[in-house]
Design an enzyme around this catalytic site. Structure first.
Site, mmCIF file in Angstrom:
data_model
loop_
_atom_site.group_PDB
_atom_site.id
_atom_site.type_symbol
_atom_site.label_atom_id
_atom_site.label_comp_id
_atom_site.label_asym_id
_atom_site.label_seq_id
_atom_site.Cartn_x
_atom_site.Cartn_y
_atom_site.Cartn_z
ATOM 1 N N CYS A 112 -25.823 -40.278 -23.115
ATOM 2 C CA CYS A 112 -24.292 -40.618 -22.763
ATOM 3 C C CYS A 112 -24.303 -40.897 -21.452
ATOM 4 C CB CYS A 112 -24.269 -39.012 -22.593
ATOM 5 S SG CYS A 112 -24.348 -38.214 -23.633
ATOM 6 N N HIS A 248 -18.078 -39.121 -17.940
ATOM 7 C CA HIS A 248 -17.999 -38.658 -18.762
ATOM 8 C C HIS A 248 -17.249 -38.054 -19.881
ATOM 9 C CE1 HIS A 248 -20.774 -38.642 -23.212
ATOM 10 N NE2 HIS A 248 -21.275 -37.621 -22.628
ATOM 11 N N ASN A 278 -16.649 -36.546 -28.288
ATOM 12 C CA ASN A 278 -17.714 -37.280 -26.743
ATOM 13 C C ASN A 278 -18.388 -38.257 -27.640
ATOM 14 O OD1 ASN A 278 -20.063 -37.497 -26.241
ATOM 15 N ND2 ASN A 278 -20.640 -35.659 -26.044
HETATM 16 N N1 ACO Z 1 -16.323 -22.718 -33.880
HETATM 17 C C1 ACO Z 1 -15.814 -21.381 -33.510
HETATM 18 N N2 ACO Z 1 -16.899 -20.783 -33.332
HETATM 19 C C2 ACO Z 1 -17.759 -21.634 -32.595
HETATM 20 C C3 ACO Z 1 -17.880 -22.809 -32.408
HETATM 21 C C4 ACO Z 1 -16.853 -23.635 -33.607
HETATM 22 N N3 ACO Z 1 -17.308 -25.064 -33.447
HETATM 23 N N4 ACO Z 1 -19.473 -23.127 -32.264
HETATM 24 C C5 ACO Z 1 -19.819 -21.940 -31.341
HETATM 25 N N5 ACO Z 1 -19.009 -21.064 -31.655
HETATM 26 C C6 ACO Z 1 -19.163 -19.359 -31.587
HETATM 27 C C7 ACO Z 1 -20.754 -19.083 -31.444
HETATM 28 O O1 ACO Z 1 -21.236 -18.741 -32.100
HETATM 29 C C8 ACO Z 1 -20.941 -17.950 -29.961
HETATM 30 O O2 ACO Z 1 -20.257 -16.877 -31.530
HETATM 31 P P1 ACO Z 1 -20.914 -15.633 -31.223
HETATM 32 O O3 ACO Z 1 -20.848 -15.151 -29.306
HETATM 33 O O4 ACO Z 1 -20.228 -14.862 -32.177
HETATM 34 O O5 ACO Z 1 -22.285 -15.970 -31.074
HETATM 35 C C9 ACO Z 1 -18.927 -17.915 -29.446
HETATM 36 O O6 ACO Z 1 -18.460 -19.070 -29.847
HETATM 37 C C10 ACO Z 1 -19.470 -18.789 -28.248
HETATM 38 O O7 ACO Z 1 -20.485 -19.724 -28.316
HETATM 39 P P2 ACO Z 1 -21.264 -20.678 -27.114
HETATM 40 O O8 ACO Z 1 -22.485 -21.503 -27.302
HETATM 41 O O9 ACO Z 1 -21.383 -19.382 -25.756
HETATM 42 O O10 ACO Z 1 -19.677 -21.340 -26.601
HETATM 43 P P3 ACO Z 1 -19.386 -21.839 -25.001
HETATM 44 O O11 ACO Z 1 -18.344 -21.182 -24.567
HETATM 45 O O12 ACO Z 1 -20.950 -22.312 -24.601
HETATM 46 O O13 ACO Z 1 -19.491 -23.840 -25.713
HETATM 47 C C11 ACO Z 1 -19.542 -25.913 -26.564
HETATM 48 C C12 ACO Z 1 -20.150 -24.130 -26.631
HETATM 49 C C13 ACO Z 1 -18.227 -26.100 -26.332
HETATM 50 C C14 ACO Z 1 -20.936 -26.487 -26.652
HETATM 51 C C15 ACO Z 1 -19.946 -25.754 -24.602
HETATM 52 O O14 ACO Z 1 -21.477 -25.354 -24.382
HETATM 53 C C16 ACO Z 1 -20.611 -27.076 -24.014
HETATM 54 O O15 ACO Z 1 -20.328 -28.102 -24.438
HETATM 55 N N6 ACO Z 1 -21.609 -28.244 -23.822
HETATM 56 C C17 ACO Z 1 -22.034 -28.691 -23.097
HETATM 57 C C18 ACO Z 1 -22.581 -29.712 -24.558
HETATM 58 C C19 ACO Z 1 -22.520 -31.755 -24.041
HETATM 59 O O16 ACO Z 1 -21.964 -31.289 -23.017
HETATM 60 N N7 ACO Z 1 -22.867 -31.659 -24.979
HETATM 61 C C20 ACO Z 1 -23.539 -32.848 -24.372
HETATM 62 C C21 ACO Z 1 -23.503 -33.741 -23.561
HETATM 63 S S1 ACO Z 1 -24.459 -34.692 -22.832
HETATM 64 C C22 ACO Z 1 -23.914 -35.704 -24.128
HETATM 65 O O17 ACO Z 1 -22.538 -36.255 -24.061
HETATM 66 C C23 ACO Z 1 -25.074 -35.751 -25.281
#
Ligand code: ACO
Length: 321
Positions: A112, A248, A278
């Site tokens: 990214c 970003h 993203n």
């Molecule tokens: N829809 C519904 N529920 C979901 C989804 C979805 N799409 N995805 C995950 N869940 C559930 C999980 O299974 C979990 O359930 P559980 O509590 O029963 O186990 C719950 O939602 C919470 O999951 P978390 O992973 O803790 O959710 P979080 O608040 O961390 O959000 C996310 C997840 C959006 C991926 C976040 O962690 C994030 O944005 N991380 C950074 C990712 C990123 O930016 N990556 C790229 C950066 S670098 C680049 O751009 C390549």
């Protein structure tokens, strides 16, 4: 000698995938995706539409805004993790598409942060007198390497391309760029196969982007907080001298965290994640182009661009537009 942005451009594939569409594909909801990420929809390349197609259209838009001809360009650099081919590199392929020949052309892979890395390299070439006019592109078709049955990743990413023309100028311009990486985080966000290791069977369920989202989130927030501070300190500036933060677009909560750290109101932050998702290396140049074409970013204003991605890699650019 400085380099300054003479024109910007972007291109998004026509096909739009909404959160409602995703509800039909995996167990998720529009509400969850909006709340946790800020994303409402993303654009997806159609069959046969490649990263190079997106690059060419974004590049032509930037060339037009700069009021130059493709032949005026003497350096091409494309930041991408999703190139059309292993080689020739994307810069070379784009050069051929634009009908120009002979100038240096390269691809850079920094996930990214690819556009920020590319911009920084082009800036150095111009500042040292080795190039006069560079075409710098960030482009991706990440949809090709996402597991569309994995709700933890497929709701996040989209396709697109953004471009700038950077040209030699006696006035700034790019004021400073700051690049970093730390390979100890390589297992938190990666694509598991490649030429030398070998490609897994696409149906095996492993040949897709792998991400520990929660851990990526935490490192991203602290690292981006640090890089904006480093950029301001290096230039002896305070956050209130920045007209626009152009981050970003990975997650609205990460963007808000960085803005909070800077004590910058969200009115001075360019946000496109709701419409773009993203788009990795394409996200910052596309957000810049949106803001320029909407007339929010004006000549003479000071911009802080930042990005964070797989590796991890991260970086920033302070720019007088
Ligand atoms: N829809 C519904 N529920 C979901 C989804 C979805 N799409 N995805 C995950 N869940 C559930 C999980 O299974 C979990 O359930 P559980 O509590 O029963 O186990 C719950 O939602 C919470 O999951 P978390 O992973 O803790 O959710 P979080 O608040 O961390 O959000 C996310 C997840 C959006 C991926 C976040 O962690 C994030 O944005 N991380 C950074 C990712 C990123 O930016 N990556 C790229 C950066 S670098 C680049 O751009 C390549």
């Amino acid at each position: 000698m400085y380099s300054r942005i003479a024109g910007t451009g972007r291109f998004l594939p026509e096909k739009v995938l909404t959160n409602k569409d995703l509800e039909k594909m995996v167990e998720t909801s529009d509400e969850w995706i909006r709340e946790r990420t800020g994303i409402q929809e993303r654009h997806i390349a159609s069959d046969g539409e490649t990263t190079l197609d997106l690059c060419e259209k974004a590049a032509r838009n930037a060339i037009e805004m700069a009021g130059i001809e493709p032949a005026d360009i003497d350096m091409i650099i494309v930041g991408t993790t999703t190139p059309d081919l292993v080689f020739p590199n994307m810069g070379v392929l784009l050069q051929d598409r634009l009908g120009i020949h002979g100038c240096m052309a390269m691809g850079i892979e920094a996930a990214c942060t690819g556009f920020i890395y590319a911009l920084s390299i082009a800036d150095k070439f111009i500042k040292t007198g080795n190039a006069k006019r560079a075409l710098v592109v960030g482009a991706e078709t990440l949809s090709r390497i996402i597991d569309w049955s994995d709700r933890t990743t497929c709701v996040l990413f989209g396709d697109g391309a953004g471009a700038v023309i950077l040209e030699a100028s006696e006035e700034p311009g790019v004021i400073s760029t700051h690049l970093h990486a730390d390979g100890k985080y390589k297992d938190l966000l990666y694509f598991p196969s490649g030429v030398s290791r070998g490609f897994a069977d696409l149906k095996s369920g492993t040949d897709f982007v792998q991400m520990k989202g929660n851990e990526v989130f935490k490192v991203a927030v602290t690292t981006l907080g640090r890089i904006v501070e480093e950029t301001l300190e290096a230039n002896d500036m305070s956050a209130d001298e920045i007209d626009w933060l152009i981050p970003h677009q990975a997650n609205i909560r990460i963007i808000e965290g960085t803005a909070r750290k800077l004590k910058m109101p969200m009115e001075r932050v360019i946000v496109t994640i709701h419409e773009h998702g993203n788009t990795s290396a394409a996200s910052v140049p596309m957000a810049l182009d949106v803001a320029v074409r909407e007339g929010r970013v004006q000549r003479g204003q000071t911009l802080l661009l930042e990005a964070f991605g797989g590796g991890f890699t991260w970086g920033s650019a302070l720019i007088r537009f």
